[in-house]
Design an enzyme around this catalytic site. Structure first.
Site, PDB file in Angstrom:
ATOM      1  N   GLU A   1     -10.215   2.119   4.615  1.00  0.00           N
ATOM      2  CA  GLU A   1      -9.382   3.226   3.473  1.00  0.00           C
ATOM      3  C   GLU A   1     -10.571   4.023   2.468  1.00  0.00           C
ATOM      4  O   GLU A   1     -11.005   5.017   2.892  1.00  0.00           O
ATOM      5  CB  GLU A   1      -8.966   2.813   2.268  1.00  0.00           C
ATOM      6  CG  GLU A   1      -8.286   3.888   1.126  1.00  0.00           C
ATOM      7  CD  GLU A   1      -7.144   3.147  -0.038  1.00  0.00           C
ATOM      8  OE1 GLU A   1      -6.708   2.620   0.347  1.00  0.00           O
ATOM      9  OE2 GLU A   1      -7.720   3.818  -1.156  1.00  0.00           O
TER      10      GLU A   1
ATOM     11  N   LYS B   1     -12.379  -0.064  -7.722  1.00  0.00           N
ATOM     12  CA  LYS B   1     -12.044  -1.333  -8.247  1.00  0.00           C
ATOM     13  C   LYS B   1     -12.321  -2.592  -7.656  1.00  0.00           C
ATOM     14  O   LYS B   1     -12.274  -3.887  -8.138  1.00  0.00           O
ATOM     15  CB  LYS B   1     -10.493  -1.573  -8.082  1.00  0.00           C
ATOM     16  CG  LYS B   1      -9.864   0.054  -9.065  1.00  0.00           C
ATOM     17  CD  LYS B   1      -8.655  -0.133  -9.867  1.00  0.00           C
ATOM     18  CE  LYS B   1      -8.045   1.211  -9.904  1.00  0.00           C
ATOM     19  NZ  LYS B   1      -7.103   2.173  -9.324  1.00  0.00           N
TER      20      LYS B   1
ATOM     21  N   HIS C   1      -7.942  -2.923   4.855  1.00  0.00           N
ATOM     22  CA  HIS C   1      -6.626  -2.183   4.948  1.00  0.00           C
ATOM     23  C   HIS C   1      -7.682  -1.387   4.115  1.00  0.00           C
ATOM     24  O   HIS C   1      -8.062  -0.192   4.191  1.00  0.00           O
ATOM     25  CB  HIS C   1      -5.497  -2.071   4.613  1.00  0.00           C
ATOM     26  CG  HIS C   1      -4.884  -1.048   3.697  1.00  0.00           C
ATOM     27  ND1 HIS C   1      -5.567  -0.274   2.567  1.00  0.00           N
ATOM     28  CD2 HIS C   1      -4.222  -0.033   4.693  1.00  0.00           C
ATOM     29  CE1 HIS C   1      -4.757   0.718   2.355  1.00  0.00           C
ATOM     30  NE2 HIS C   1      -3.950   1.152   3.123  1.00  0.00           N
ATOM     31  N   ASN C   2      -8.023  -1.318   2.670  1.00  0.00           N
ATOM     32  CA  ASN C   2      -8.665  -0.681   1.783  1.00  0.00           C
ATOM     33  C   ASN C   2      -9.747  -0.943   1.639  1.00  0.00           C
ATOM     34  O   ASN C   2     -10.198   0.781   1.820  1.00  0.00           O
ATOM     35  CB  ASN C   2      -8.473  -1.829   0.208  1.00  0.00           C
ATOM     36  CG  ASN C   2      -7.238  -1.303  -0.293  1.00  0.00           C
ATOM     37  OD1 ASN C   2      -6.295  -1.299   0.378  1.00  0.00           O
ATOM     38  ND2 ASN C   2      -7.432  -1.929  -1.090  1.00  0.00           N
TER      39      ASN C   2
ATOM     40  N   SER D   1       0.654  -1.354  -0.177  1.00  0.00           N
ATOM     41  CA  SER D   1       0.064  -0.062  -0.141  1.00  0.00           C
ATOM     42  C   SER D   1       0.988   1.539  -0.322  1.00  0.00           C
ATOM     43  O   SER D   1       2.024   1.638   0.833  1.00  0.00           O
ATOM     44  CB  SER D   1      -1.121  -0.265   1.218  1.00  0.00           C
ATOM     45  OG  SER D   1      -1.745   1.385   1.707  1.00  0.00           O
ATOM     46  N   GLY D   2       0.293   2.360  -0.980  1.00  0.00           N
ATOM     47  CA  GLY D   2       1.209   3.375  -0.484  1.00  0.00           C
ATOM     48  C   GLY D   2       1.063   4.727  -1.757  1.00  0.00           C
ATOM     49  O   GLY D   2       1.636   5.173  -2.267  1.00  0.00           O
TER      50      GLY D   2
ATOM     51  N   LYS E   1      -4.456  -7.051   3.674  1.00  0.00           N
ATOM     52  CA  LYS E   1      -4.590  -5.783   2.814  1.00  0.00           C
ATOM     53  C   LYS E   1      -5.807  -5.328   2.458  1.00  0.00           C
ATOM     54  O   LYS E   1      -6.457  -4.081   2.098  1.00  0.00           O
ATOM     55  CB  LYS E   1      -3.256  -6.013   1.532  1.00  0.00           C
ATOM     56  CG  LYS E   1      -3.685  -4.973   0.514  1.00  0.00           C
ATOM     57  CD  LYS E   1      -3.591  -3.697   0.325  1.00  0.00           C
ATOM     58  CE  LYS E   1      -2.969  -2.457  -0.101  1.00  0.00           C
ATOM     59  NZ  LYS E   1      -4.236  -2.551  -1.385  1.00  0.00           N
TER      60      LYS E   1
HETATM   61  C1  6PG Z   1      -3.219   1.555  -1.495  1.00  0.00           C
HETATM   62  C2  6PG Z   1      -4.543   1.905  -1.946  1.00  0.00           C
HETATM   63  C3  6PG Z   1      -4.868   1.005  -3.645  1.00  0.00           C
HETATM   64  C4  6PG Z   1      -6.087   0.416  -4.020  1.00  0.00           C
HETATM   65  C5  6PG Z   1      -6.521   2.128  -3.963  1.00  0.00           C
HETATM   66  C6  6PG Z   1      -8.328   2.196  -4.853  1.00  0.00           C
HETATM   67  O1  6PG Z   1      -3.057   1.028  -0.767  1.00  0.00           O
HETATM   68  O2  6PG Z   1      -2.017   1.637  -2.086  1.00  0.00           O
HETATM   69  O3  6PG Z   1      -5.750   0.567  -1.176  1.00  0.00           O
HETATM   70  O4  6PG Z   1      -4.695  -0.442  -3.684  1.00  0.00           O
HETATM   71  O5  6PG Z   1      -6.181   0.075  -5.505  1.00  0.00           O
HETATM   72  O6  6PG Z   1      -6.357   3.404  -3.540  1.00  0.00           O
HETATM   73  O7  6PG Z   1      -8.803   1.868  -4.897  1.00  0.00           O
HETATM   74  P1  6PG Z   1     -10.333   1.770  -5.391  1.00  0.00           P
HETATM   75  O8  6PG Z   1      -9.872   1.801  -6.567  1.00  0.00           O
HETATM   76  O9  6PG Z   1     -11.266   0.521  -5.257  1.00  0.00           O
HETATM   77  O10 6PG Z   1     -10.430   3.281  -4.386  1.00  0.00           O
END
Ligand code: 6PG
Length: 486
Positions: free
Chosen positions: A194, A264, A190-191, A133-134, A187
């Site tokens: 997010e 996504k 985490h998403n 991630s990042g 992960k």
């Molecule tokens: C990360 C993000 C990444 C993720 C994007 C887009 O940890 O760097 O979580 O992995 O793919 O943020 O996610 P969406 O297109 O689903 O918003």
């Protein structure tokens, strides 16, 4: 045949931006990296461009790529999740030997990583599914890394992983997560978190912009101020910065962006898994649905012309309301993380993982999209009590919620009054009120189920596990339906 000291420490397959940046990051940390991409021109572009002053070795055939690697060979796939990963594994496997390692650094579904770990173990190949991630910046200068899979691989990749990852207070934001799909699972959560954090920020923005009529500049100031306090985080910081970007005509760019969100699928996966495991992950669920609702732009435009609001306009002290919104954001964020940790606890039991909850907070403290000050508080809570049943029961979070609660109720109440949608603020508050309820109306629900389907119920005055059925109408029989659980 190349001499051992000319061989690469690790190979990276896939030269999209994440693969490129991870390879450059490894190179900067003193590792010799070989790269391969299916489309050869990508390799050339990379070598002529960002990699031109590096020690990176370009490879154009898989066989040669593998021969360039030291044993045990470490191959990191940075390709699109799904079938592409399986295809590459299939192509690589014939060239690999017992003890060689394949790492998948994409956003793969954890069940796929579980399956790959097991399948490859049969051939003696060690599979690692790692959350990365990042974004681009993180990959280049220090991501948060969440590796899981075949633990026998960890000693061979630990040094590389922990030196390229972000560090906070000298500690790497990377540690072994667990067996099989555990790394990709963490992960995924985490998403999901997010998604929740982003939606919370968006609701605060909507309250101020549409509900209270604050200008973009005023809101930018609020986020700048919030970033200095308990909400200090990457996502608040970028929101502050986004709100200062202007078009050539001086108007704010944000006001020109179409209000339909993309996704996504990782937030959806988190919600689906929560439903599978029976965990009330309400906030992340609402965050996913909020994106879905935003995508119905045309329908919303039509509805806006025919459906009444019957809502008040905002009156009152703006400063007080801004503080209440901050409290709502903070308290809801606590709920979201508490729910995320509830889900991971349930997953650990279901899938047989030993997750280190404090360690996960450390991995998320730097490098990743949800990085924040707040994660140190979560880490500390698990330090105080590694068996903490729920974050909401930790003394720090009890105090934090107690302090934020009046403002939280006030902001949600006001949002309802003025007709601003706040699905995550309000569902978090409903969850909170449900979680702290000694008695919920599920007694009535059980009675309804028994009434129409003889599904039976348990009684307060009888031991758990003893089921009763009532012939509610006098017409039904005394036979109960067989028990089932989802
Ligand atoms: C990360 C993000 C990444 C993720 C994007 C887009 O940890 O760097 O979580 O992995 O793919 O943020 O996610 P969406 O297109 O689903 O918003």
């Amino acid at each position: 045949m190349k001499k051992a000291d000319q061989l690469a420490d690790i190979g990276v397959v896939g030269l999209a931006v994440m693969g490129q940046n991870l390879a450059l990051n490894m190179n900067d940390k003193g590792y010799k990296v070989a790269v391969y991409n299916r489309t050869a021109s990508k390799v050339d572009e990379f070598m002529r461009g960002p990699a031109q002053n590096s020690e990176i070795i370009a490879c154009y055939e898989l066989k040669n790529f593998i021969e360039t690697l030291q044993k045990p060979r470490r191959v990191m796939l940075m390709v699109k999740a799904g079938e592409v990963v399986d295809n590459f594994i299939q192509q690589l496997a014939p060239y690999l030997e017992q003890g060689d390692i394949i790492i998948d650094g994409g956003n793969s579904l954890f069940n796929d990583s579980d399956r790959r770990t097991q399948q490859l173990a049969k051939q003696g190949i060690l599979f690692v599914g790692s959350g990365v991630s990042g974004g681009e910046e993180g990959a280049r200068h220090g991501p948060s890394l969440m590796p899981g899979g075949n633990k026998a691989a960890w000693p061979a990749i630990q040094d590389i992983f922990q030196s390229i990852s972000a560090h906070v207070d000298g500690e790497p934001c990377c540690d072994w997560v667990g067996n099989g799909g555990a790394g990709h699972y963490v992960k995924m959560v985490h998403n999901g978190i997010e998604y929740g954090d982003m939606q919370l920020i968006c609701e605060a923005y909507q309250m101020m912009r549409e509900g209270m009529g604050l200008s973009g500049n005023e809101i930018q100031q609020v986020f700048a101020e919030w970033n200095e306090g308990v909400l200090d985080s990457y996502l608040i910081e970028i929101t502050r910065d986004i709100l200062s970007v202007k078009e050539a005509d001086g108007t704010l760019l944000i006001d020109h962006i179409l209000d339909t969100a993309g996704q996504k699928g990782t937030g959806k996966w988190t919600g689906m898994n929560a439903l599978d495991l029976g965990t009330p992950l309400t906030l992340i669920g609402e965050a996913v649905f909020a994106r879905c609702l935003s995508a119905l732009k045309d329908e919303r435009v039509t509805a806006s012309q025919v459906l009444p609001a019957e809502a008040a306009t905002f009156t009152g002290d703006k400063r007080e309301m801004i503080d209440a919104i901050r409290d709502a954001l903070y308290a809801s964020k606590i709920i979201s993380y508490a729910q995320g940790y509830m889900l991971m606890r349930e997953a650990a039991t279901t899938y047989g993982w030993e997750l280190n909850y404090g360690g996960i907070a450390m991995m998320w403290r730097g490098g990743c999209i949800i990085r924040s000050q707040f994660l140190s508080n979560i880490h500390d809570a698990f330090e105080r009590n590694p068996n903490l049943q729920n974050l909401l029961l930790d003394s720090f979070f009890i105090d934090a919620i107690t302090e934020a609660l009046p403002g939280w109720r006030k902001a949600v109440g006001k949002a309802i009054e003025i007709g601003v949608p706040v699905p995550t603020f309000s569902s978090a508050l409903s969850f909170y009120d449900g979680y702290r309820s000694k008695r919920l109306p599920a007694n009535l629900l059980q009675a309804q189920r028994d009434y129409f389907g003889a599904h039976t119920y348990e009684r307060l005055d009888k031991p758990r596990g003893k089921f009763f059925h009532t012939n509610w109408t006098g017409r039904g029989g005394d036979v109960s339906a067989s028990h089932y659980a989802v």
